[in-house]
Design an enzyme around this catalytic site. Structure first.
Site, mmCIF file in Angstrom:
data_model
loop_
_atom_site.group_PDB
_atom_site.id
_atom_site.type_symbol
_atom_site.label_atom_id
_atom_site.label_comp_id
_atom_site.label_asym_id
_atom_site.label_seq_id
_atom_site.Cartn_x
_atom_site.Cartn_y
_atom_site.Cartn_z
ATOM 1 N N ASP A 182 -17.792 4.644 -7.809
ATOM 2 C CA ASP A 182 -16.823 4.943 -6.750
ATOM 3 C C ASP A 182 -16.769 6.459 -6.554
ATOM 4 O O ASP A 182 -16.375 7.198 -7.457
ATOM 5 C CB ASP A 182 -15.444 4.409 -7.141
ATOM 6 N N TYR A 236 0.841 -1.212 0.000
ATOM 7 C CA TYR A 236 0.000 0.000 0.000
ATOM 8 C C TYR A 236 0.873 1.258 0.000
ATOM 9 O O TYR A 236 0.853 2.029 -0.921
ATOM 10 C CB TYR A 236 -0.938 -0.014 1.203
ATOM 11 N N HIS A 290 -15.844 2.080 -3.622
ATOM 12 C CA HIS A 290 -14.409 1.941 -3.389
ATOM 13 C C HIS A 290 -14.063 0.589 -2.775
ATOM 14 O O HIS A 290 -12.899 0.250 -2.643
ATOM 15 C CB HIS A 290 -13.933 3.082 -2.489
ATOM 16 N N SER A 322 -6.392 1.589 -4.382
ATOM 17 C CA SER A 322 -6.497 2.979 -3.965
ATOM 18 C C SER A 322 -5.126 3.638 -4.067
ATOM 19 O O SER A 322 -4.579 3.734 -5.167
ATOM 20 C CB SER A 322 -7.076 3.056 -2.550
#
Length: 708
Positions: free
Chosen positions: A640, A477, A675, A557
């Protein structure tokens, strides 16, 4: 109209002959959009794809065409049906959420296995039978309307809950009478980002924050500004709600309420750009008391842990990059933080007050420890955990004699435990039985060296009988101070069962090692994040865990941005890439919905230094023609409203317009999804089957039915 590209699809196993297949990419029109900033001209030929699919028929037609092309390709993958069948079996197990005890009742979520949405239950005692309070599975035909967050009143007689439709961040709040199951007439609109609400002690109503009603047609794209805090009295319309606090001088500030357990104090958290943090308090025993600011800082993290009487407890990075616990006496004329638990070598992940004790969750090389303290900060032991894994924190109230926590690891399904504060006993409260053998898998942690010499930890998960180079999925991430910790996913088990390897890299930008680790991967240091991830891939190959042509990467993301950036920088390193709901246009991210919150990590595109840094790695702007790219399956959802799908739409169009080699470069666009949160189980299974079949094809995995 379509542009036909001949794509040679070769199985990576040297003994298998290449198979040619034609992929029909939709023809994406371009517009002559060129923006100039700081003397740099930047083309944006797919600007029109930023438009909302709900309102623009041309964008809707493009989405349909892209999905048609992607579905046609995915239907040819031999492992798709095998993965779907196995994923269905792996998801089909009973699972629970952490219970919330109020008024002697225990509220908790449960999913019998393949229910699209979890159901909310209540028990009148710890071991009593469960009673269904809310079952959202009948709310919509497609299962995409979810029961999101919920909160019982202190007496356990009322339940405030939020409804999430189609994966949107918007919430609609309703109230349920727990005794009768009747839904009250009360309804609150235009609440966003979870249940930003807190009950009054007497259950007469609740405090909540909301945004103004957006302009028609802009509900899912406009910036979220002018957060306001209200009190809603039960039995009255929302239009009659009392305004408690607002900051018209700072439209980008976001407010959130929390009422202390004893009901005396309303604590208002205020977040703003520049990592600005404020806390204000209202004495609810004094009619018409005005908010009084007790904390006002920039570039310091604060988190409310709880309260005892007139003392509030916080975690903070003030004077402690790895965080500490402080207390503030609200009766003081000048409230000042007093240290309760000092900074440790381990990173403090959070703290809660339960049973007249303070429970602090620490990260030690991305693994969890739970330590116990008295309220004045004296060490008082630890909670014995069942193994190496992750605990989200001990839940409960100050006067409770028990707390609950969830524990999970890569090969351990999430188990709910009850903790007796007096006896220190830890007992399972809900222990799932999933359709696989956890003992088959080995979890190890190794440290590798990144480009600048930084040592970075990485978890390696694989079946014990897997040796030598194997198809590997690398995940990370790397942003917003969010640590990536060991956790269970039935979807990942399906990958591991086929002889695949899972690697999770704890790269900079996350919160694994505190503020310095986060700072080392944000703003002008963002390239460190990409270097760390590339270094992880190189290390996996150097160590013989995977081979060249066997490495796939995944991130969502901010992690989708990560995947898009490293594919541009090192396309030769990866066989396949799965960027999900990514932030792909780094020059315009702050113009939509929640994007303005991200400038603290990414920078402000309107500032020259930030602009040049962002342009250097923006995935949309750095696709390189004439270079062979890995196979790419981007994913997003047409509704989203966190990272608007225009990011992925534009990125995909750019990929498909460039000469970047014969492998497929596709996008999978989910409908009536956002999302990620609230996505129905059946959609999760279908999407995961598509993703695993795609990367299996391009990493050389031979997918076989389990048991053969």
């Amino acid at each position: 109209m379509y542009r036909h590209a001949l794509v040679a699809i070769a199985c990576l196993m040297s003994t298998t002959a290449a198979v040619a297949q034609t992929i029909a990419y939709p023809e994406t029109r371009t517009v002559p959009q060129v923006d100039e900033q700081f003397g740099v001209k930047v083309a944006d030929p797919y600007r029109w794809l930023e438009n909302d699919v709900r309102n623009d028929p041309q964008v809707a037609a493009w989405v349909a065409a892209e999905n048609k092309a992607t579905d046609a390709y995915l239907s040819t993958l031999p492992g798709r049906d095998i993965f779907k069948r196995r994923l269905t079996a792996l998801f089909d197990y009973e699972r629970f959420g952490v219970p919330n005890r109020e008024g002697g009742r225990y509220f908790y979520s449960r999913n019998s296995g393949l229910q699209n949405q979890s159901v909310l239950y209540v028990r009148d005692s710890l071991t009593g039978p469960g009673r269904v309070l809310i079952d959202p599975n009948g709310w919509s035909k497609d299962g995409a309307t979810a029961l999101a967050e919920w909160s019982p009143s202190k007496d356990g007689k009322k339940l405030l809950y939020s409804i999430q439709d189609g994966g949107s961040d918007w919430r609609k709040l309703r109230v349920l009478d727990v005794d009768t199951g009747r839904i009250l007439d009360d309804q609150i609109d235009w609440v966003k980002y979870g249940l930003t609400a807190s009950w009054a002690k007497d259950g007469s109503g609740f405090y909540y924050s909301r945004f103004p009603t957006p302009e028609k047609g802009q509900e899912f794209q406009s910036q979220n500004l002018n957060s306001r805090l209200y009190f809603h009295k039960l039995g009255t319309p929302q239009s009659a709600d009392r305004l408690v606090h607002e900051r018209p001088d700072q439209p980008k500030y976001t407010l959130s309420p929390s009422v202390t357990d004893d009901g005396r104090w309303l604590v208002i958290g205020i977040d703003g750009p520049g990592n600005h943090a404020e806390y204000a308090v209202v004495d609810l025993t004094k009619p018409n008391d005005r908010p009084r600011t007790i904390i006002n800082t920039d570039d310091v993290d604060w988190g409310l842990s709880g309260a005892k009487g007139n003392t509030l407890y916080f975690t903070t990075t003030q004077g402690a990059p790895r965080l500490r616990v402080v207390a503030i006496d609200l009766t003081s004329p000048t409230p000042t933080p007093r240290e309760v638990v000092a900074e440790d070598k381990a990173v403090l992940g959070g703290a809660n007050l339960v049973g007249q004790r303070l429970f602090a969750t620490y990260l030690v090389d991305a693994k969890t420890e739970v330590r116990r303290f008295t309220l004045d900060g004296k060490p008082d032991g630890t909670i014995a955990l069942p193994g190496i894994g992750t605990v989200g924190g001990v839940g409960g109230d100050l006067d409770d004699n028990e707390g609950f926590f969830a524990f999970s690891s890569f090969a351990t399904p999430t188990t709910i435990y009850r903790y007796d504060v007096a006896t220190r006993a830890v007992t399972p409260w809900a222990q799932p039985k999933a359709a696989f053998d956890p003992a088959r898998y080995d979890v190890r942690q190794r440290f590798y060296t990144s480009k600048d010499g930084t040592k970075v930890p990485m978890f390696i998960v694989r079946a014990k009988d897997v040796t030598g180079p194997a198809p590997t999925l690398l995940y990370a991430y790397g942003g917003f101070n969010i640590p990536v910790l060991p956790g269970f996913s039935p979807g990942r088990i399906a990958w591991l069962e086929q002889g695949g390897v899972l690697a999770v890299a704890n790269i900079r930008g996350g919160g694994e090692y505190g503020k310095a680790w986060h700072d080392g991967g944000k703003l002008l240091n963002k390239q460190n994040v990409f270097d760390d991830f590339i270094g992880a891939g190189e290390d996996l190959i150097a160590q013989g865990i995977t081979g060249k042509g066997q490495l796939a990467i995944q991130g969502g993301s901010n992690g989708g941005l990560l995947v898009g950036a490293v594919v541009n920088q090192r396309p030769d390193l990866f066989a396949a890439a799965l960027p999900a709901v990514g932030v792909m246009d780094m020059l315009r991210f702050d113009r939509f919905t929640a994007g303005r919150y991200w400038v603290d990590d990414y920078g402000v595109p309107a500032k020259e230094a930030d602009f040049r840094n962002l342009l250097a790695y923006s995935p949309y702007h750095n696709v390189k023609a004439g270079v062979t790219y890995p196979a790419i399956l981007a994913t997003t959802a047409d509704t989203d409203d966190r990272v608007v799908p225009g990011h992925t739409f534009k990125y995909t169009a750019m990929l498909q317009s460039k000469d970047i080699g014969p492998k497929p470069h596709l996008v999978r666009i989910e409908t009536r999804a956002g999302h990620g949160s609230g996505k129905p189980t059946d959609k999760v299974i279908e999407e995961t089957a598509d993703l695993w079949a795609f990367i299996a094809k391009w990493t050389g995995m031979q997918v076989k039915p389990i048991g053969q």
